[in-house]
Design a protein around this motif. Structure first.
Motif, PDB file in Angstrom:
ATOM      1  N   GLN A  85       4.251   9.490 -10.866  1.00  0.00           N
ATOM      2  CA  GLN A  85       4.900   8.205 -10.590  1.00  0.00           C
ATOM      3  C   GLN A  85       4.091   7.342  -9.622  1.00  0.00           C
ATOM      4  N   VAL A  86       3.220   7.970  -8.844  1.00  0.00           N
ATOM      5  CA  VAL A  86       2.552   7.257  -7.750  1.00  0.00           C
ATOM      6  C   VAL A  86       1.256   6.597  -8.198  1.00  0.00           C
ATOM      7  N   LEU A  87       0.706   7.016  -9.310  1.00  0.00           N
ATOM      8  CA  LEU A  87      -0.536   6.396  -9.803  1.00  0.00           C
ATOM      9  C   LEU A  87      -0.414   4.879  -9.946  1.00  0.00           C
ATOM     10  N   PRO A  88       0.620   4.358 -10.606  1.00  0.00           N
ATOM     11  CA  PRO A  88       0.720   2.898 -10.689  1.00  0.00           C
ATOM     12  C   PRO A  88       1.011   2.244  -9.336  1.00  0.00           C
ATOM     13  N   LEU A  89       1.685   2.940  -8.435  1.00  0.00           N
ATOM     14  CA  LEU A  89       1.922   2.395  -7.096  1.00  0.00           C
ATOM     15  C   LEU A  89       0.609   2.249  -6.339  1.00  0.00           C
ATOM     16  N   GLN A  90      -0.255   3.255  -6.425  1.00  0.00           N
ATOM     17  CA  GLN A  90      -1.543   3.155  -5.727  1.00  0.00           C
ATOM     18  C   GLN A  90      -2.363   1.991  -6.255  1.00  0.00           C
ATOM     19  N   ARG A  91      -2.334   1.768  -7.555  1.00  0.00           N
ATOM     20  CA  ARG A  91      -3.055   0.626  -8.128  1.00  0.00           C
ATOM     21  C   ARG A  91      -2.473  -0.691  -7.593  1.00  0.00           C
ATOM     22  N   LEU A  92      -1.152  -0.750  -7.474  1.00  0.00           N
ATOM     23  CA  LEU A  92      -0.491  -1.945  -6.950  1.00  0.00           C
ATOM     24  C   LEU A  92      -0.887  -2.175  -5.487  1.00  0.00           C
ATOM     25  N   LEU A  93      -0.928  -1.108  -4.702  1.00  0.00           N
ATOM     26  CA  LEU A  93      -1.324  -1.235  -3.301  1.00  0.00           C
ATOM     27  C   LEU A  93      -2.759  -1.741  -3.174  1.00  0.00           C
ATOM     28  N   MET A  94      -3.638  -1.249  -4.007  1.00  0.00           N
ATOM     29  CA  MET A  94      -5.027  -1.721  -3.979  1.00  0.00           C
ATOM     30  C   MET A  94      -5.102  -3.204  -4.332  1.00  0.00           C
ATOM     31  N   ARG A  95      -4.277  -3.639  -5.259  1.00  0.00           N
ATOM     32  CA  ARG A  95      -4.265  -5.057  -5.637  1.00  0.00           C
ATOM     33  C   ARG A  95      -3.816  -5.911  -4.445  1.00  0.00           C
ATOM     34  N   GLY A  96      -2.770  -5.455  -3.745  1.00  0.00           N
ATOM     35  CA  GLY A  96      -2.308  -6.200  -2.573  1.00  0.00           C
ATOM     36  C   GLY A  96      -3.327  -6.212  -1.457  1.00  0.00           C
ATOM     37  N   ALA A  97      -4.027  -5.091  -1.270  1.00  0.00           N
ATOM     38  CA  ALA A  97      -5.021  -4.995  -0.199  1.00  0.00           C
ATOM     39  C   ALA A  97      -6.208  -5.915  -0.446  1.00  0.00           C
ATOM     40  N   ALA A  98      -6.478  -6.208  -1.704  1.00  0.00           N
ATOM     41  CA  ALA A  98      -7.657  -7.009  -2.053  1.00  0.00           C
ATOM     42  C   ALA A  98      -7.458  -8.502  -1.805  1.00  0.00           C
ATOM     43  N   LYS A  99      -6.283  -8.900  -1.371  1.00  0.00           N
ATOM     44  CA  LYS A  99      -6.002 -10.330  -1.216  1.00  0.00           C
ATOM     45  C   LYS A  99      -6.533 -10.894   0.105  1.00  0.00           C
ATOM     46  N   GLY A 100      -7.164 -10.057   0.925  1.00  0.00           N
ATOM     47  CA  GLY A 100      -7.735 -10.545   2.180  1.00  0.00           C
ATOM     48  C   GLY A 100      -6.819 -10.278   3.348  1.00  0.00           C
ATOM     49  N   GLY A 101      -7.367 -10.470   4.577  1.00  0.00           N
ATOM     50  CA  GLY A 101      -6.595 -10.203   5.775  1.00  0.00           C
ATOM     51  C   GLY A 101      -6.484  -8.716   6.032  1.00  0.00           C
ATOM     52  N   ASP A 102      -5.454  -8.319   6.765  1.00  0.00           N
ATOM     53  CA  ASP A 102      -5.232  -6.914   7.039  1.00  0.00           C
ATOM     54  C   ASP A 102      -4.880  -6.184   5.743  1.00  0.00           C
ATOM     55  N   ALA A 103      -5.703  -5.194   5.381  1.00  0.00           N
ATOM     56  CA  ALA A 103      -5.580  -4.562   4.069  1.00  0.00           C
ATOM     57  C   ALA A 103      -4.214  -3.927   3.866  1.00  0.00           C
ATOM     58  N   TRP A 104      -3.748  -3.127   4.851  1.00  0.00           N
ATOM     59  CA  TRP A 104      -2.487  -2.430   4.618  1.00  0.00           C
ATOM     60  C   TRP A 104      -1.306  -3.396   4.597  1.00  0.00           C
ATOM     61  N   SER A 105      -1.328  -4.418   5.442  1.00  0.00           N
ATOM     62  CA  SER A 105      -0.235  -5.390   5.436  1.00  0.00           C
ATOM     63  C   SER A 105      -0.113  -6.059   4.077  1.00  0.00           C
ATOM     64  N   GLY A 106      -1.264  -6.417   3.492  1.00  0.00           N
ATOM     65  CA  GLY A 106      -1.246  -7.028   2.171  1.00  0.00           C
ATOM     66  C   GLY A 106      -0.743  -6.080   1.105  1.00  0.00           C
ATOM     67  N   ALA A 107      -1.160  -4.817   1.198  1.00  0.00           N
ATOM     68  CA  ALA A 107      -0.727  -3.817   0.223  1.00  0.00           C
ATOM     69  C   ALA A 107       0.781  -3.616   0.291  1.00  0.00           C
ATOM     70  N   LEU A 108       1.295  -3.451   1.515  1.00  0.00           N
ATOM     71  CA  LEU A 108       2.723  -3.216   1.682  1.00  0.00           C
ATOM     72  C   LEU A 108       3.542  -4.430   1.271  1.00  0.00           C
ATOM     73  N   GLU A 109       3.045  -5.617   1.585  1.00  0.00           N
ATOM     74  CA  GLU A 109       3.779  -6.844   1.250  1.00  0.00           C
ATOM     75  C   GLU A 109       3.970  -6.974  -0.254  1.00  0.00           C
ATOM     76  N   LEU A 110       2.914  -6.721  -1.021  1.00  0.00           N
ATOM     77  CA  LEU A 110       3.022  -6.869  -2.465  1.00  0.00           C
ATOM     78  C   LEU A 110       3.962  -5.822  -3.056  1.00  0.00           C
ATOM     79  N   ALA A 111       3.807  -4.569  -2.640  1.00  0.00           N
ATOM     80  CA  ALA A 111       4.663  -3.507  -3.189  1.00  0.00           C
ATOM     81  C   ALA A 111       6.126  -3.744  -2.829  1.00  0.00           C
ATOM     82  N   THR A 112       6.386  -4.159  -1.583  1.00  0.00           N
ATOM     83  CA  THR A 112       7.758  -4.414  -1.158  1.00  0.00           C
ATOM     84  C   THR A 112       8.371  -5.577  -1.919  1.00  0.00           C
ATOM     85  N   LYS A 113       7.556  -6.599  -2.145  1.00  0.00           N
ATOM     86  CA  LYS A 113       8.051  -7.783  -2.855  1.00  0.00           C
ATOM     87  C   LYS A 113       8.491  -7.403  -4.266  1.00  0.00           C
ATOM     88  N   LEU A 114       7.690  -6.614  -4.974  1.00  0.00           N
ATOM     89  CA  LEU A 114       8.057  -6.221  -6.330  1.00  0.00           C
ATOM     90  C   LEU A 114       9.303  -5.336  -6.339  1.00  0.00           C
TER      91      LEU A 114
END
Length: 517
Positions: A159-188
Motif C-alpha cells: 500500500q505504501v509504494l504509491p504513497l512514497q511516489r506521492l511524497l517524492m512528487r510533493g518534495a520536488a516542488k521546492g522549498g523544504d522537501a519534507w514539508s512539501g511532501a507532507l502537504e501534498l499527501a495530506t491535501k489528497l
C-alpha cells in the motif's frame, strides 16, 4: 554520476542504535536457530552505510576483542562519528568514507570479515549499487562468515509504494522537501482521494507523520530509489555470493513460529522449499520490514554442538516486564497455554543462567531442546528475557563512550541508546532519562546528589532541554518554561533513585560503593 547515487543525503541520518547488528546478538540468534556461529574470541566486523555510526561506536566499545570497520559515503557522517570515536578513545574502530563500488573494487585495504551488517540501506539504492554490495561480500566475507541485512519488505508495504511516489512528487516542488511532501499527501487525504479510503495503512502513515522526526522521514521515504523486496528475491541475489539463509534476526519471526493457526501451519509444512516457506510466512504476517541473517557455509548444530553453544548463551529476566499469559507480538497474539511458560519466567527471575543450564532445569523437565528453544525465543520476543552470547567484556571503553554520549546529549545530540556491557551492545534510553543521567554521571554519590545537589541537577537538565529543543510534558500537558525547573525537581524526587538503579542494572555506568560514615 551524482555521488549520492539516488540516496537522499540532504539531512544527517538519525542517531539510532540497531541491536540486530551486534555480533554477539547474531551469534545467539544463530545458535537458537541451530546454526553454527563464528568465534568471538577475536573477529573482524564491517558495517556498510553507518549513518551517524551510533551502532558501530557502541559495538566497538562493548566488544574490545573485535576490530570494527564502518563505511559511509557521506563525509558529514564520517566527521561526526570520528569526533565521538576519538574523544571516547576507541582504537578498534576504523571509519571509511567510500562508496560501495570503491570497496567492491578493492580501493581500500581491508581484512577478511567475520561479520558484515547493513541496516535498511539496500532499500534505498540502485540495482547497480546493490550488485556492488554482493561483489563486496564475495570478496571480503570469510567462509563461515555472517551477513545481517535489514530492508523494507513486501507484501507489507504494497500500500505504501504509491504513497512514497506521492511524497517524492510533493518534495520536488521546492522549498523544504519534507514539508512539501507532507502537504501534498495530506491535501489528497483530506480531499477524500479514493487511494486513501481503500488503503488504510497508507492513510494511517500520513496521519502519523506529524508526530515523527522529519529527519527520519526524509531518510525513510525521500529517495529516488525506494524498493521494498520480497524475501526470495534478496535470497536469490545473495546466493550469488555463496550465502545461505540462516534465519531471522528478530525473535518473533524465528522459525518454527508459534503464532500460525493450525491450518496455516499445515499449509507451510507441506512446502519443501525453505525459501518459499519463509516468503509465504510473510503473507500470513503481512511483514513490512525484515532483518535476515545469511551465512557463507551453513553448518547445522547437532544436539551435542547445540549444547556446546548453549554454554555461551546467558539468560536473565527483564525486571521491568511482568509475565502475561497472552503475549502480544507485532503481528499476532499468542495465548501461552501449557505448564512451562510461567515456570520458565519464574526461574529466570531468580538468577542469570546459561541456556545449557536451562536445558537441564526441572522447570522444563520433559521438554526437548527444540521445545526449550521455542519457549525461550517467545520470552525474548515479548521482552521478558534478556540475553548475552559469551562473557561480559571489560567495561573501560564502554564507560568512556557513555561519558562522551552523555556530554553531547546535553549539547543537543539525540542518541537513543548507551553502551551496555552486560548484553554486549546497546540498550535503549529516552531523551529525558539521558539528560537526567548526564547531570548525575560525574557525581561521587549519585543518590546523595538527589538531595544535596538538587538545584544544580534541575538547572542543568533545564538548560539541556533547551539545547535539544525538547518541550517538557507531564502527562498530556506541556510545562510552561518558567515552571520547568520546579517540575524537574519533582521528577528527580519521584524517579531519580529508580533511574540510578536502572542505569546501574543496564551497565550504563559502574556501580558506586556505598558511602562510609
Amino acid at each position: 554520476m551524482d555521488w549520492t547515487e539516488g540516496y537522499n543525503n540532504s539531512v544527517a541520518y538519525t542517531m539510532g542504535y540497531h541491536h540486530e547488528q551486534s555480533p554477539t546478538y547474531l551469534n545467539a540468534c544463530l545458535a537458537m536457530q541451530r546454526v553454527s556461529p563464528p568465534s568471538i574470541e577475536k573477529f573482524n566486523y564491517c558495517e556498510l552505510g553507518f549513518g551517524q555510526s551510533l551502532t558501530s561506536l557502541i559495538l566497538a566499545a562493548t566488544h574490545p576483542q573485535g576490530d570494527f570497520y564502518a563505511c559511509d559515503f557521506n563525509p558529514l557522517h564520517v566527521l561526526a562519528a570520528a569526533s565521538v570515536r576519538d574523544e571516547a578513545k576507541l582504537p578498534n574502530l576504523t571509519l571509511l568514507e567510500n562508496s560501495f563500488g570503491e570497496l567492491a573494487q578493492g580501493a581500500v585495504e581491508l581484512p577478511i570479515f567475520d561479520y558484515i551488517t547493513m541496516h535498511g540501506i539496500i532499500s534505498w539504492i540502485s540495482d547497480e549499487t546493490r550488485a556492488q554490495i554482493v561483489q563486496f561480500l564475495k570478496r571480503y566475507l570469510k567462509p563461515g562468515g555472517v551477513v545481517q541485512v535489514s530492508y523494507n519488505a513486501m507484501p507489507g508495504l504494497a500500500q505504501v509504494l504509491p504513497l512514497q511516489r506521492l511524497l517524492m512528487r510533493g518534495a520536488a516542488k521546492g522549498g523544504d522537501a519534507w514539508s512539501g511532501a507532507l502537504e501534498l499527501a495530506t491535501k489528497l487525504a483530506d480531499l477524500d482521494a479514493l487511494h486513501f479510503k481503500r488503503n488504510p495503512d497508507s492513510l494511517a502513515r500520513v496521519q502519523g507523520f506529524p508526530g515523527l522526526d522529519p529527519s527520519y522521514l526524509v531518510h525513510e521515504y525521500l529517495h529516488e530509489k525506494w524498493t521494498p523486496f520480497f524475501f526470495a528475491d534478496i535470497a536469490r541475489e545473495l546466493a550469488d555470493a555463496k550465502l545461505s539463509f540462516a534465519g531471522s534476526a528478530r525473535f518473533p519471526h524465528m522459525a518454527p513460529v508459534g503464532w500460525l493457526t493450525n491450518a496455516q501451519r499445515q499449509l507451510l509444512d507441506a512446502v519443501t522449499d525453505p525459501i518459499e516457506a519463509e516468503e509465504l510466512r510473510d503473507y500470513f504476517s503481512n511483514r513490512a520490514f525484515r532483518s535476515d541473517i545469511f551465512v557463507r557455509g551453513k553448518a547445522a548444530l547437532s544436539d551435542i554442538r547445540l549444547r556446546e553453544q548453549a554454554e555461551h548463551i546467558h539468560l536473565w529476566r527483564n525486571p521491568s516486564v511482568s509475565f502475561k499469559p497472552v503475549a502480544e507480538l507485532e503481528h499476532a497474539t499468542v495465548t501461552r497455554g501449557g505448564p512451562y511458560h510461567q515456570p520458565l519466567f519464574d526461574r529466570l527471575h531468580r538468577s542469570e543462567m546459561t541456556l545449557a543450564e536451562l536445558f537441564d532445569a526441572p522447570e522444563v523437565a520433559g521438554v526437548d531442546m527444540d521445545g526449550v528453544l521455542k519457549l525461550v525465543r517467545l520470552s525474548i520476543a515479548v521482552g521478558e528475557t534478556s540475553f548475552r552470547y559469551g562473557a561480559v567484556q571489560t567495561r573501560a571503553s564502554a564507560d568512556r563512550l557513555n561519558a562522551v554520549l552523555l556530554s553531547r546529549a546535553e549539547q543537543g545530540a539525540k542518541w537513543n541508546a548507551l553502551a551496555s556491557p552486560r548484553p554486549g551492545g546497546g540498550a535503549g534510553v529516552g531523551t529525558l532519562d539521558l539528560l537526567m543521567m548526564a547531570s548525575l554521571h560525574e557525581k561521587a554519590d549519585r543518590k546523595k546528589a538527589l538531595s544535596k545537589d538538587m538545584d544544580e541537577l534541575t538547572a542543568r537538565v533545564t538548560r539541556s532541554l533547551a539545547a535539544v529543543g525538547m518541550q517538557l510534558r507531564v502527562g498530556d500537558v506541556e510545562v510552561a518554561p518558567g515552571d520547568i525547573t520546579r517540575r524537574m525537581g519533582h521528577i528527580f524526587e519521584d524517579s531519580g533513585k529508580t533511574l540510578i538503579a536502572h542505569a546501574t542494572e543496564l551497565g550504563f555506568w559502574a556501580a558506586q560503593k556505598a558511602a562510609t560514615r
